[in-house]
Design an enzyme around this catalytic site. Structure first.
Site, short mmCIF file in Angstrom:
data_model
loop_
_atom_site.label_atom_id
_atom_site.label_comp_id
_atom_site.label_asym_id
_atom_site.label_seq_id
_atom_site.Cartn_x
_atom_site.Cartn_y
_atom_site.Cartn_z
N CYS A 160 0.83 -1.20 0.00
CA CYS A 160 0.00 0.00 0.00
C CYS A 160 0.86 1.25 0.00
O CYS A 160 1.70 1.46 0.89
CB CYS A 160 -0.93 0.01 1.21
SG CYS A 160 -2.04 1.44 1.23
N ARG A 168 0.56 3.74 3.25
CA ARG A 168 0.79 3.28 4.61
C ARG A 168 1.64 4.23 5.45
O ARG A 168 1.64 4.15 6.67
CB ARG A 168 1.43 1.88 4.59
CG ARG A 168 2.82 1.79 4.00
CD ARG A 168 3.15 0.34 3.70
NE ARG A 168 4.52 0.18 3.20
CZ ARG A 168 5.52 -0.32 3.92
NH1 ARG A 168 5.30 -0.72 5.17
NH2 ARG A 168 6.72 -0.44 3.42
N TRP A 226 -6.65 8.18 0.62
CA TRP A 226 -7.09 9.05 -0.46
C TRP A 226 -6.30 8.71 -1.72
O TRP A 226 -5.26 8.05 -1.67
CB TRP A 226 -6.95 10.53 -0.11
CG TRP A 226 -5.58 10.95 0.33
CD1 TRP A 226 -4.52 11.29 -0.46
CD2 TRP A 226 -5.11 11.08 1.68
NE1 TRP A 226 -3.43 11.61 0.30
CE2 TRP A 226 -3.77 11.51 1.62
CE3 TRP A 226 -5.72 10.89 2.94
CZ2 TRP A 226 -3.01 11.74 2.78
CZ3 TRP A 226 -4.95 11.12 4.08
CH2 TRP A 226 -3.63 11.54 3.99
N GLU A 252 -3.14 6.48 -9.53
CA GLU A 252 -4.08 5.38 -9.34
C GLU A 252 -5.30 5.54 -10.23
O GLU A 252 -5.76 4.60 -10.89
CB GLU A 252 -4.51 5.30 -7.88
CG GLU A 252 -3.39 4.98 -6.91
CD GLU A 252 -3.89 4.99 -5.48
OE1 GLU A 252 -4.25 3.91 -4.98
OE2 GLU A 252 -3.92 6.07 -4.86
#
Length: 237
Positions: A24, A27, A202, A207
């Site tokens: 992730c 993180r 967010w 992405e």
């Protein structure tokens, strides 16, 4: 046996679990994660209303907050008392055309079909960006009888996507939802497993770009290139 975490233990465990999620990119902000303790929720209706509160609170009028809503823990050998079937709290439907092509987000094609089978009425005039309903089940009615809930517009933030230099880009009518709330992952804290714990960080722009451009998703790379006047004859473009 089992035991019940205090609020502080649950919040720290959720933050640490996110911090240790190696794949992730968000993180590094895991210890800003806010906990909504929903462990008293027992029914799909209660779960739905708590999720709406999550979406509104985390959306925060556009200044997105990192939030996790934790529902009752899973017992040994049984499902959690309430379950969310969606992969994300907000997502776009997908419909297969007669020629085999897909309108909408292909990643949700089978889930959209399941929603329709469960009684969801898709919009009469379909689009590439129709919001999917939430599918929630509980162990009171039975997890084999999930309920479908439409998300009201005021709980969802969407952002129209434009280009500051290429007017033709706006003709693509692109948009995306602002809150990436994952709802198909659980968290194990000290041997206690929370199967239903939707959470969000967010978005980073890359992405959303990947979701719109990747071939297995919206596959808009060529359309965007045309709209922006990008040469398509080079392999590196």
């Amino acid at each position: 046996g089992s035991y019940r975490h205090t609020y502080e233990e649950l919040q720290f465990g959720c933050r640490l679990a996110w911090r240790n999620s190696g794949r992730c990119i968000m993180r590094k902000v895991s210890f800003n994660l806010e906990l909504r303790d929903c462990r008293s929720v027992k029914t799909s209706h209660e779960c739905f209303h708590q999720i709406l509160e999550h979406l509104r609170y985390a959306g925060n009028g556009g200044t997105v907050k990192s939030v996790i809503s934790v529902f009752p823990q899973k017992g040994d050998g049984i499902s959690a008392p309430v379950r969310v079937w969606n992969r994300q709290l907000v997502g776009y439907a997908a419909y297969q055309r007669q020629d085999g092509s897909v309108m909408g987000d292909p990643v949700n094609l089978s889930f959209t079909a399941m929603c329709v089978k469960l009684g969801w009425n898709a919009p009469t005039v379909k689009s590439d960006f129709d919001i999917l309903p939430l599918v929630i089940s509980d162990d009171i009615v039975g997890h084999d009888r999930p309920r479908v809930f439409n998300i009201p517009a005021d709980a969802i933030m969407e952002v129209p996507i434009h280009h500051p230099e290429h007017e033709l880009f706006s003709s693509l009518n692109l948009r995306w939802y602002a809150l990436p709330a994952i709802s198909n992952m659980g968290v194990d804290i000290g041997g206690v497993f929370y199967q239903t714990c939707p959470f969000n960080g967010w978005y980073q722009v890359t992405e959303i770009g990947r979701d719109l451009l990747d071939k297995q998703r919206y596959d808009l790379a060529e359309a965007v290139a045309v709209a922006c006047g990008i040469q398509r004859s080079k392999i590196g473009v």
